[in-house]
Design an enzyme around this catalytic site. Structure first.
Site, PDB file in Angstrom:
ATOM      1  CG  ASP A 309      -2.141   0.786   1.021  1.00 51.58           C
ATOM      2  OD1 ASP A 309      -2.069   1.874   0.124  1.00 51.58           O
ATOM      3  OD2 ASP A 309      -3.294   0.514   1.688  1.00 51.58           O
TER       4      ASP A 309
HETATM    5  C1  BGC Z   1      -5.142   3.095   0.367  1.00 52.01           C
HETATM    6  C2  BGC Z   1      -5.485   1.891  -0.834  1.00 52.01           C
HETATM    7  C3  BGC Z   1      -5.288   2.542  -1.881  1.00 52.01           C
HETATM    8  C4  BGC Z   1      -4.091   3.247  -2.301  1.00 52.01           C
HETATM    9  C5  BGC Z   1      -3.747   3.814  -3.583  1.00 52.01           C
HETATM   10  C6  BGC Z   1      -4.065   3.766  -0.040  1.00 52.01           C
HETATM   11  O1  BGC Z   1      -3.762   4.841   0.792  1.00 52.01           O
HETATM   12  O2  BGC Z   1      -4.994   2.552   1.889  1.00 52.01           O
HETATM   13  O3  BGC Z   1      -6.637   1.424  -0.372  1.00 52.01           O
HETATM   14  O4  BGC Z   1      -5.680   1.586  -3.049  1.00 52.01           O
HETATM   15  O5  BGC Z   1      -3.883   4.340  -1.298  1.00 52.01           O
HETATM   16  O6  BGC Z   1      -4.604   4.980  -3.794  1.00 52.01           O
END
Ligand code: BGC
Length: 752
Positions: A309
């Site tokens: 993430d």
């Molecule tokens: C979130 C994810 C997301 C990613 C990309 C993160 O902060 O936890 O769910 O896919 O950002 O935007």
């Protein structure tokens, strides 16, 4: 029989086109192509494939400047792709782009990747299109996942997934960071609305439907995208409920609950997985070899890749503090099984990765495995042949056909929680006061991940979609509705005016709302609905006029204190762009509500039970405090009534072979056509691990005309009655079980 040469060729071609051998061969062909490509790659090129940067990195202007126009900076793009060999880009910057913008950006990126780089490997672009293509102007914005789960309609969820895939691909993007398969068992969690609810079976079926909609049977189809299962795993189970805070859970529980939806989606071919940013029992999941490699890749035979993430390798040093240096953190994560890093704001990751390989701290076999997985996804998506498709071939983008599917999803999500004296549906010739924070804005109906990350920018809301107020005006004519804003999410606007206007109407409809938010921005200290909105309801109630609540909430915000003041309550969740119309139709009976709660609605802030609680949680009800929900999991009323009869089991002594057939007759006994969700639960009477009072094992949504009956049949298999034991293995123990449907139940013995 003599077969002519031509006929033989025809037969062989026919055989190849229908035979599973073909798919097998093409997978083998892909692996051969990967072998050849890998053999020609330098360590730098491999490290680049494992790097994901955000769009801002290759655009002009500063990161996160919301006035910044997303225009490619050729020098930055060349540096990322030619110097650092970056293989993936994500995100939207800070606003929603038109399809033209997307095409311009992505064709530009892919042209550099496939024409100027040495190996001509296309970039894998990823986006969070979590309730429709929410970062493309004019896209079909569906109800959020929690609302989709409330439909209990897997076919509809698959359709929504297919439309989303179409519109994401129509934006030149082949990879979607969705679905969220975390379980919504901690209602404080800011991403509760992003889940399919609390039950692993319901979440698994919804997740499977969504993945089928996204990926279809052939992922290289120009209308399909690769799914990304989030967030592997346990993210939603944080003890405090705050985003990215510690999780304490046994492997036994992880396997019995949290792993189940991931396993099913992976069996259905889901191609990528995003990793949980949190820690479980003190180990950040990003460095957990057991979860990432032993379970995900070895045990589940996952063929795709695991992406981190946002900035999560950096956070191993800055937040988790398990590594003193960034470089150590990179080694820990990659060796544990991370394949791609959502870095995404710098290329130190890429440089350090190369150094770590050269220093022997990460074996080349691990790098090759990661790159193979990434290339596999790119090949299977057909990106080498088509880094993007012809823009004009997506004629159905934002079409009326898609809007209709969206409206059905929003309508079927609506869950009628209370209907005292049948106040609903409202009479069309009576006067109403419409008020509250969700009454005249699309923002609280869509929630976060809408046009922007937190979904708060009203200016991006489409003019052609109706708020509740606009939908009611269209239905009733302006004369019968008085609209007064009343409050925002947390501030009084004109309560006095609303109370004054209430004197002149027959009913009050208050649309209560939660301020959109996700991740850290959505954290709360208190599950109770904001005080201002509760006080507002109390003031309105003093007028003595009957009140109906519409709840546009991210999670079950507590309304226990004001609930007795409402005659009718409609849970709308975050129903998306057609939510206004769906709410209006339910309030006036043009849609008969059929949604059922995909979670247990709590009554008290510190009594957050789930429906599948253990017997010890409810000992001697009436004498001791036990489980007490405001509204139970699976509940939801209708404007008609259904009766359940003739619960039958194919045997009451089952040897566990083949399946046990369960059937039940359901009749529409009211005076309106309606849909009912028939839910089958089982109960293991005694087991070596304390059994839950009940577990959902099957459901079917059926439509019944007035007076109509249907017999609904379920099949139970031995493994459906299992649980995970202390050795972390699924087992089924013989003994007494009970099947429960509606208010009927029947016992059976599972023999040795
Ligand atoms: C979130 C994810 C997301 C990613 C990309 C993160 O902060 O936890 O769910 O896919 O950002 O935007």
């Amino acid at each position: 029989m003599k077969i002519s040469g031509q006929l033989l060729i025809l037969l062989v071609l026919l055989f190849l086109s229908v035979s599973p051998v073909k798919a097998q061969q093409s997978k083998q062909e892909i692996e051969k192509k990967i072998d050849a490509l890998l053999a020609s790659m330098t360590t730098e090129e491999k490290a680049g494939q494992m790097t994901q940067l955000t769009l801002d990195y290759v655009c002009k202007g500063n990161f996160f400047d919301d006035k910044k126009e997303m225009k490619i900076d050729p020098a930055r793009l060349d540096s990322a792709l030619l110097k650092y060999h970056v293989g993936s880009i994500l995100n939207t910057g800070s606003y929603t782009l038109t399809r033209d913008n997307w095409y311009e950006l992505i064709t530009n990126i892919q042209q550099v990747a496939t024409q100027k780089t040495r190996l001509k490997i296309p970039v894998l672009y990823g986006i969070d299109a979590i309730h429709g293509a929410n970062y493309t102007v004019g896209a079909t914005l569906f109800p959020q996942e929690l609302a989709q789960a409330a439909t209990w309609n897997t076919a509809l969820v698959e359709q929504a997934g297919a439309v989303t895939a179409y519109e994401v691909r129509a934006s030149a993007i082949p990879w979607n960071f969705s679905p969220v398969l975390d379980l919504g068992r901690q209602p404080l969690w800011s991403r509760f609305f992003e889940t399919y609810g609390e039950d692993p079976y319901l979440v698994s079926l919804m997740g499977e439907a969504c993945v089928k909609g996204y990926q279809g049977k052939d992922i290289s189809n120009p209308e399909k995208v690769a799914a990304c299962l989030k967030h592997y795993m346990g993210y939603s189970a944080s003890v405090s409920g705050k985003d990215r805070t510690p999780i304490a859970i046994s492997e036994r529980m992880l396997r019995e609950y949290y792993l189940v939806p991931f396993e099913r989606a992976i069996k259905n071919g889901a191609l990528t997985v995003m990793v949980n940013s949190g820690e479980i029992n003190g180990t950040p999941v990003h460095i957990d070899h057991h979860l990432l490699t032993d379970i995900l890749k070895t045990e589940l035979k996952f063929e795709g890749f695991a992406v981190t993430d946002w900035e999560d390798i950096i956070f191993l040093t800055k937040r988790h503090r398990v590594a003193a240096t960034y470089k150590d953190a990179i080694a820990m994560a990659i060796n544990a099984g991370i394949d791609m890093s959502m870095v995404p704001l710098e290329v130190d990751f890429t440089k350090s990765l190369v150094e770590l390989v050269k220093e022997g701290k990460i074996p080349m076999t691990r790098i090759d495995d990661a790159v193979r997985r990434i290339l596999r996804v790119k090949y299977r998506l057909g990106l080498f042949e088509h880094p993007y498709y012809e823009k004009n071939s997506y004629k159905k983008f934002g079409s009326a056909e898609f809007t209709q599917i969206n409206f059905q999803a929003a309508s079927e999500a609506m869950t009628l929680l209370k209907n005292k004296d049948n106040i609903l549906p409202l009479a069309k010739n009576k006067k109403i006061l419409l008020t509250g924070a969700a009454a005249h804005s699309l923002t609280p109906l869509n929630g976060a991940w809408t046009h922007t990350w937190q979904g708060l920018a009203e200016k991006y809301n489409p003019k052609d979609k109706q708020t509740v107020y606009q939908a009611l005006q269209a239905k009733l004519g302006a004369g019968n509705i008085v609209y007064v804003e009343g409050t925002t999410y947390d501030k009084d606007v004109n309560t006095t005016e609303a109370v004054k206007q209430a004197a002149n109407v027959d009913y009050i409809v208050v649309c209560l709302a939660e301020k959109p938010g996700t991740e850290k921005d959505g954290d709360i200290h208190d599950l109770n609905l904001d005080k201002v909105q509760q006080e507002f309801v109390k003031a309105l109630a003093k007028t003595g006029k009957p009140i109906v609540f519409v709840l546009a909430f991210d999670r079950p915000r507590l309304i226990t204190e004001i609930e007795p003041l409402a005659s009718g309550i409609v849970m709308a969740y975050l129903p998306g762009n057609e939510g206004g119309r769906a709410i209006a139709d339910v309030l006036y009976g043009d849609v008969n509500p059929s949604g059922k709660l995909p979670f247990s609605y709590p009554k008290y802030p510190n009594a957050l039970n789930t429906y599948d609680y253990k017997s010890t949680e409810d000992v001697s009800p009436g004498q001791y405090l036990g489980v007490d929900f405001l509204y139970p999991f699976g509940s939801g009323l209708s404007y008609t009534t259904f009766s359940y009869a003739d619960l039958k089991l194919s045997t009451d002594k089952w040897n566990g072979k083949d399946s046990l057939t369960v059937s039940i007759k359901v009749t529409n006994t009211g005076n309106k056509e309606g849909k009912e969700v028939v839910q089958m639960y089982t109960r293991d009477e005694f087991a070596s691990i304390t059994p839950s009072v009940k577990r959902l094992k099957g459901f079917q949504k059926i439509n019944l005309k007035v007076g109509e009956s249907k017999v609904v049949t379920f099949k139970l298999h031995r493994k459906d009655l299992g649980f995970v034991n202390t050795a972390n293995q699924w087992i089924t123990e013989p003994g007494d079980f009970k099947v429960m449907i509606g208010d009927l139940s029947k016992g059976f013995l599972l023999q040795e």
